[in-house]
Scaffold this active site. Structure first.
Site, short mmCIF file in Angstrom:
data_model
loop_
_atom_site.label_atom_id
_atom_site.label_comp_id
_atom_site.label_asym_id
_atom_site.label_seq_id
_atom_site.Cartn_x
_atom_site.Cartn_y
_atom_site.Cartn_z
CB CYS A 94 -0.96 0.00 1.17
SG CYS A 94 -2.02 -1.45 1.22
CG HIS A 151 -2.99 3.58 2.38
ND1 HIS A 151 -3.44 3.24 1.12
CD2 HIS A 151 -3.12 2.44 3.13
CE1 HIS A 151 -3.82 1.98 1.11
NE2 HIS A 151 -3.64 1.48 2.32
CG ASN A 176 -6.51 -0.64 1.59
OD1 ASN A 176 -5.86 -0.25 0.63
ND2 ASN A 176 -5.97 -1.09 2.70
O1 UT7 Z 1 -3.27 -0.87 3.89
C1 UT7 Z 1 -3.07 -1.16 5.24
C2 UT7 Z 1 -4.00 -2.27 5.53
N1 UT7 Z 1 -4.91 -2.30 6.54
C3 UT7 Z 1 -5.33 -1.40 7.44
O2 UT7 Z 1 -4.96 -0.28 7.51
C4 UT7 Z 1 -6.31 -1.91 8.44
C5 UT7 Z 1 -5.98 -1.54 9.85
N2 UT7 Z 1 -6.92 -2.11 10.79
C6 UT7 Z 1 -8.22 -1.78 10.85
O3 UT7 Z 1 -8.68 -0.95 10.07
C7 UT7 Z 1 -9.09 -2.40 11.91
O4 UT7 Z 1 -8.27 -3.12 12.82
C8 UT7 Z 1 -10.16 -3.36 11.31
C9 UT7 Z 1 -11.21 -2.53 10.58
C10 UT7 Z 1 -9.51 -4.35 10.36
C11 UT7 Z 1 -10.86 -4.15 12.43
O5 UT7 Z 1 -11.42 -3.27 13.37
P1 UT7 Z 1 -11.26 -3.58 14.92
O6 UT7 Z 1 -11.98 -2.52 15.62
O7 UT7 Z 1 -9.80 -3.74 15.18
O8 UT7 Z 1 -12.07 -4.95 15.07
P2 UT7 Z 1 -11.55 -6.38 15.54
O9 UT7 Z 1 -10.69 -7.00 14.52
O10 UT7 Z 1 -11.02 -6.27 16.93
O11 UT7 Z 1 -12.91 -7.18 15.60
C12 UT7 Z 1 -13.95 -6.82 16.51
C13 UT7 Z 1 -15.13 -7.74 16.31
C14 UT7 Z 1 -14.78 -9.23 16.37
O12 UT7 Z 1 -15.86 -9.89 17.00
P3 UT7 Z 1 -15.71 -10.33 18.55
O13 UT7 Z 1 -14.53 -11.22 18.62
O14 UT7 Z 1 -15.52 -9.03 19.30
O15 UT7 Z 1 -17.03 -10.99 18.80
C15 UT7 Z 1 -14.77 -9.63 14.91
O16 UT7 Z 1 -15.06 -10.99 14.72
O17 UT7 Z 1 -15.72 -7.51 15.01
C16 UT7 Z 1 -15.87 -8.78 14.34
N3 UT7 Z 1 -15.74 -8.56 12.90
C17 UT7 Z 1 -16.77 -8.30 12.09
N4 UT7 Z 1 -18.08 -8.18 12.30
C18 UT7 Z 1 -18.85 -7.87 11.25
C19 UT7 Z 1 -14.58 -8.55 12.18
N5 UT7 Z 1 -14.88 -8.29 10.88
C20 UT7 Z 1 -16.22 -8.11 10.82
C21 UT7 Z 1 -17.07 -7.81 9.75
N6 UT7 Z 1 -18.39 -7.70 10.01
N7 UT7 Z 1 -16.64 -7.61 8.49
#
Ligand code: UT7
Length: 319
Positions: free
Chosen positions: A113, A246, A276
């Site tokens: 990225c 980004h 993204n």
């Molecule tokens: O180019 C660089 C690449 N990437 C990035 O910049 C991404 C950087 N990271 C992020 O943007 C965030 O960490 C994410 C958007 C990927 C995730 O957000 P988060 O607030 O860190 O959520 P999490 O991974 O801690 O997940 C929280 C909950 C989990 O459920 P439980 O375990 O709390 O019950 C996940 O299973 O959200 C759940 N979850 C979803 N629910 C609905 C994860 N993905 C989804 C989804 N829909 N798509």
């Protein structure tokens, strides 16, 4: 000698695919979760068989048209992509052939990225050295090909697309500063760890991410490198007219703007509509803001990327 951006172009394949469309395709997700956590509402997904070189070609043609430069006159073509058409030849060589250019140096840059900011910095150095005069720099990706559509934590985040710029040697200020960095010890938090061996895929060919680690790393380095390029150029962040970070997550974009003290109204955001698009995200956003008239001649535009590797890069541009 400066490298000046004299044309921009971009291309998004197909129709927007909404969060509800993804849920309707059987992904265990919902619009509210995706919008709240990422700001993403839509993304574009290339049809099966459509390649990065096809997307990059269209973006390049639009940038060349705006610049009034004939493809034959390019002497450098750099493509940032992590989803190349083939292992080799490079996507840059494929686009070169499609454009009908012969003789330009052409190669790909792999910095995920941050790829476009790396490619821009490399092209700027070719031009500033006096060895090259007209460069095409492209970010083109079909990330939908490397997504695990059963992993809701990643598949909802990405989209496909391409953006391009044409650079020309000039004695008028153009690119004022560039910076690039990497920390390979962080390769485990965002990767596609598969290999091809003896005609087979060995390991895991899908994108894997530790989202929270990536989030924290991204906010830190995007603020640091923005300050670094401002310092190199001898400008304060208050003199930045537009910030184009980004486009991965609106929360990362807003946190970066806050850390830098840059007003929300000066930050270009496309992640809500594009998702993204990896190396394509910055040139897509740049092209949008040039074409809709937000970016004006004489303004300072700070572009920056961060991605797998871990890699991060930035450039301060005078328009
Ligand atoms: O180019 C660089 C690449 N990437 C990035 O910049 C991404 C950087 N990271 C992020 O943007 C965030 O960490 C994410 C958007 C990927 C995730 O957000 P988060 O607030 O860190 O959520 P999490 O991974 O801690 O997940 C929280 C909950 C989990 O459920 P439980 O375990 O709390 O019950 C996940 O299973 O959200 C759940 N979850 C979803 N629910 C609905 C994860 N993905 C989804 C989804 N829909 N798509």
């Amino acid at each position: 000698m400066y490298a000046r951006i004299i044309g921009t172009g971009s291309y998004l394949p197909g129709n927007p695919v909404s969060n509800n469309d993804l849920a309707a395709r059987g992904i265990d997700t919902n619009d509210e979760w995706i919008v709240t956590r990422t700001g993403i509402r839509n993304r574009h997904l290339a049809s099966p068989g459509t390649t990065s070189s096809e997307l990059g070609l269209i973006a390049a043609q639009k940038a060349l048209e705006m610049a009034g430069v004939a493809a034959a006159d390019l002497d450098l073509i750099v493509v940032a992509t992590s989803t190349p058409d083939f292992i080799f030849p490079s996507t840059a060589c494929l686009i070169q052939a499609k454009l009908g250019n012969k003789g330009a140096a052409a190669f790909d840059v792999q910095a995920v990225c941050a790829g476009f900011t790396y490619a821009l910095g490399i092209a700027e150095k070719f031009i500033a050295s006096g060895s090259h005069r007209k460069a095409l720099v492209i970010g083109a990706e079909v990330f939908s090909r490397i997504l695990d559509w059963n992993d809701r934590g990643t598949c909802v985040l990405f989209g496909d697309g391409a953006g391009a710029v044409v650079l020309e040697a000039s004695d008028r200020p153009g690119i004022l500063a560039t910076a690039m960095h990497a920390d390979g010890s962080q390769s485990g938090i965002l990767n596609v760890p598969g290999q091809i061996c003896a005609g087979q895929i060995v390991g895991d060919p899908f994108l894997r991410m530790d989202g929270q680690s990536v989030f924290k790393f991204a906010v830190r380095v995007l603020a640091d490198i923005a300050e670094e390029v401002c310092q190199i150029a001898g400008l304060g962040t208050a003199e930045v007219d537009w910030l184009i970070p980004h486009q991965a997550n609106v929360r990362i974009i807003e946190a970066t703007g806050r850390k830098l003290g840059i007003d929300r109204g000066k930050v270009i955001v496309t992640v809500d509509r594009h998702g993204n698009t990896s190396a394509a995200s910055v040139p897509l956003a740049l092209d949008e803001a040039v074409r809709d008239g937000r970016i004006q001649s004489g303004q300072n535009v700070l572009v920056e990327g961060v991605g797998g590797g871990f890699t991060w890069g930035a450039a301060l541009l005078k328009f």
